[in-house]
Design a protein around this motif. Sequence first.
Motif: not given
Length: 78
Positions: A31-35, A52-61, A63-71
């Motif tokens: 997911f990080s690579g795709l992001l 700022l928009t790109m930084l926020l999308s990177l951080v949330f993306g 975060g989502f990849a990390g959450f999915f990896a933990v699950i």
Amino acid sequence: MRPDAREIGPDGAPVKKERRYWHRTDWLSLFSGLLFVGIGVRYLVEPAPDALTMLLSLVFGLGFAGFFAVIARVSRKR
């Protein structure tokens, strides 16, 4: 015990079987690579967006990849 006929080579010596190793998907890396590829394509296709928009999308993306990896890791252990 004799080896099976299919395990003997033409010269009569036993043939080693190939082992195929499978590994589990690393979802965080995928997911990080795709992001990062998606962000790169976004910069190539259109004019540069707000940083700022790109930084926020990177951080949330990420975060989502990390959450999915933990699950995924928790569900593998069950």
